[in-house]
Design a protein around this motif. Structure first.
Motif, short mmCIF file in Angstrom:
data_model
loop_
_atom_site.label_atom_id
_atom_site.label_comp_id
_atom_site.label_asym_id
_atom_site.label_seq_id
_atom_site.Cartn_x
_atom_site.Cartn_y
_atom_site.Cartn_z
N VAL A 189 1.00 -1.20 -0.09
CA VAL A 189 0.01 -0.11 0.02
C VAL A 189 0.85 1.14 -0.08
O VAL A 189 1.61 1.43 0.82
N SER A 190 0.80 2.14 -1.10
CA SER A 190 1.81 3.07 -1.06
C SER A 190 1.72 4.29 -0.04
O SER A 190 0.66 4.50 0.42
N GLY A 191 3.00 4.35 0.52
CA GLY A 191 3.03 5.18 1.62
C GLY A 191 2.90 4.52 2.95
O GLY A 191 2.83 5.39 4.08
N ASP B 259 -6.02 -9.81 0.30
CA ASP B 259 -7.40 -9.95 0.43
C ASP B 259 -8.01 -9.26 1.60
O ASP B 259 -9.22 -9.29 1.98
N ARG B 260 -7.43 -8.03 2.28
CA ARG B 260 -7.83 -7.38 3.23
C ARG B 260 -7.89 -5.75 3.10
O ARG B 260 -6.84 -5.41 2.68
N ALA B 261 -8.82 -5.09 3.18
CA ALA B 261 -9.00 -3.76 2.91
C ALA B 261 -8.29 -2.94 3.99
O ALA B 261 -8.13 -3.43 5.05
N PRO C 29 -15.27 -3.76 1.70
CA PRO C 29 -14.11 -4.13 2.69
C PRO C 29 -14.37 -5.26 3.15
O PRO C 29 -15.72 -5.81 3.42
N SER C 30 -13.25 -6.29 3.53
CA SER C 30 -13.27 -7.33 4.28
C SER C 30 -13.67 -7.11 5.55
O SER C 30 -13.63 -5.97 6.23
N GLN C 31 -14.23 -8.20 6.26
CA GLN C 31 -14.46 -8.18 7.69
C GLN C 31 -13.56 -7.64 8.62
O GLN C 31 -13.76 -6.98 9.87
N ASP C 32 -12.18 -7.62 8.15
CA ASP C 32 -11.15 -7.00 9.31
C ASP C 32 -10.96 -5.44 8.98
O ASP C 32 -10.49 -5.13 9.79
N ALA C 33 -11.64 -4.90 8.19
CA ALA C 33 -11.87 -3.60 8.08
C ALA C 33 -12.57 -2.97 8.94
O ALA C 33 -13.54 -3.25 9.48
N THR C 34 -12.39 -1.50 9.46
CA THR C 34 -12.97 -0.82 10.33
C THR C 34 -14.33 -0.37 9.54
O THR C 34 -14.61 -0.48 8.76
N LEU D 140 -8.57 0.98 4.41
CA LEU D 140 -9.42 2.02 4.03
C LEU D 140 -8.43 3.37 4.00
O LEU D 140 -8.31 4.15 3.28
N PRO D 141 -7.52 3.53 5.25
CA PRO D 141 -6.89 4.64 5.58
C PRO D 141 -5.91 4.84 4.50
O PRO D 141 -5.34 6.13 4.16
N GLY D 142 -5.37 3.99 3.73
CA GLY D 142 -4.48 4.19 2.66
C GLY D 142 -5.13 3.83 1.26
O GLY D 142 -4.47 3.91 0.53
N GLY D 143 -6.51 3.82 1.32
CA GLY D 143 -7.22 3.78 0.31
C GLY D 143 -7.17 2.44 -0.70
O GLY D 143 -7.63 2.02 -1.83
N TYR D 144 -6.75 1.35 0.17
CA TYR D 144 -6.72 0.04 -0.77
C TYR D 144 -7.91 -0.69 -0.13
O TYR D 144 -8.30 -0.99 0.78
N VAL D 145 -8.64 -1.32 -1.33
CA VAL D 145 -9.76 -2.10 -1.39
C VAL D 145 -9.54 -3.42 -2.38
O VAL D 145 -9.12 -3.02 -3.47
N PRO D 146 -9.44 -4.45 -1.70
CA PRO D 146 -9.07 -5.69 -2.71
C PRO D 146 -10.00 -5.76 -3.73
O PRO D 146 -11.20 -5.26 -3.68
N THR D 147 -9.61 -5.93 -4.84
CA THR D 147 -10.43 -6.21 -6.10
C THR D 147 -11.13 -7.34 -6.28
O THR D 147 -10.84 -8.40 -5.71
N GLY D 148 -12.09 -7.25 -6.87
CA GLY D 148 -13.00 -8.67 -6.90
C GLY D 148 -13.89 -8.76 -5.85
O GLY D 148 -14.42 -10.11 -5.68
N VAL D 149 -14.09 -7.93 -4.91
CA VAL D 149 -14.86 -8.12 -3.65
C VAL D 149 -16.16 -7.17 -3.63
O VAL D 149 -16.66 -6.77 -2.60
N ASP D 150 -16.52 -6.86 -4.88
CA ASP D 150 -17.68 -5.92 -5.08
C ASP D 150 -17.46 -4.63 -4.30
O ASP D 150 -18.61 -4.12 -3.70
N ASP D 151 -16.23 -4.29 -4.28
CA ASP D 151 -15.91 -2.92 -3.57
C ASP D 151 -16.25 -2.94 -2.10
O ASP D 151 -16.23 -1.63 -1.56
#
Length: 180
Positions: free
Chosen positions: A143-145, A152-154, A169-174, A156-167
C-alpha cells in the motif's frame, strides 16, 4: 590475591563459561534450523568441511582461553529460511498487524520470529526481503506510503480495497466503509 581480585577472577571465569554455553546453544539452534530446512525441502545433506560441530570446544578448552570481561558472541551463521516458511510467517505477521508494515518493520518482525533472510549484512537483507516480497504478489500488496498488507484485506486509511470483492471491505476493515 585479595577478596576483590578473587571475585573478579571468578566473574571472568563465569562470564567465559556463559559465553561458551551461549555459543553451544546457538550451534544447537543452527543445527535445528538446518534439520528443519532439510526436512521441509526434502534435500539431502552433504557434510561441509567447516560444520558447526567442528567449532565445539570442551569445557577444559574453554577454561584455558584468556579471561573475558564481557561475552562477545558472533552472530551464528545459519541457512536461509525456506521460501515456504518465509511466506507463512509473513502472512501470519501481516494478518496480525493492525496497519501495513513497512520494509524495516517487517524485517524486524521477521528477525524476532528467527526468520533468516541470509544476506551478509542488514542492507543486503532488506534488498533480499524486497525481492522475496515481490514474489508474493498473489498474497501481499504494498500500500503506497504505508507498507505491506494482505491482498485480500482492505486498508481504508491507505485507500486500498481488494479487487473482485464488489468494492466491499473485508470483515477485518473498520467501520469507515463510507470513506471509499
Amino acid at each position: 590475591m585479595n577478596a576483590i581480585e578473587k571475585l573478579q577472577s571468578e566473574r571472568q571465569r563465569v562470564v567465559a563459561r556463559l559465553a561458551e554455553i551461549d555459543r553451544i546453544l546457538g550451534q544447537y539452534e543452527e543445527l535445528q534450523r538446518i534439520a528443519e530446512s532439510y526436512l521441509a525441502s526434502g534435500a539431502s545433506h552433504t557434510a561441509d568441511s567447516g560444520t558447526v560441530t567442528d567449532s565445539v570446544k570442551t569445557q577444559a578448552e574453554a577454561q584455558r582461553e584468556p579471561s573475558v570481561t564481557e561475552p562477545n558472541l558472533p552472530r551464528v551463521k545459519s541457512p536461509k529460511t525456506p521460501m515456504v516458511e518465509f511466506e507463512r510467517v509473513v502472512i501470519e505477521l501481516l494478518s496480525e498487524a493492525e496497519v501495513p508494515l513497512d520494509r524495516s518493520a517487517l524485517y524486524k518482525a521477521l528477525l524476532d520470529r528467527e526468520i533468516v533472510i541470509g544476506s551478509p549484512d542488514e542492507s543486503s537483507d532488506l534488498n533480499t526481503l524486497s525481492a522475496r516480497m515481490s514474489r508474493m504478489k498473489d498474497k501481499v500488496v504494498n500500500v503506497s506510503g504505508h507498507g505491506y498488507w494482505p491482498k485480500d484485506r482492505a486498508f481504508l486509511p491507505g485507500g486500498y480495497v481488494p479487487t473482485g470483492v464488489d468494492d466491499m471491505p473485508s470483515q477485518d476493515a473498520t467501520s469507515e466503509s463510507g470513506l471509499v
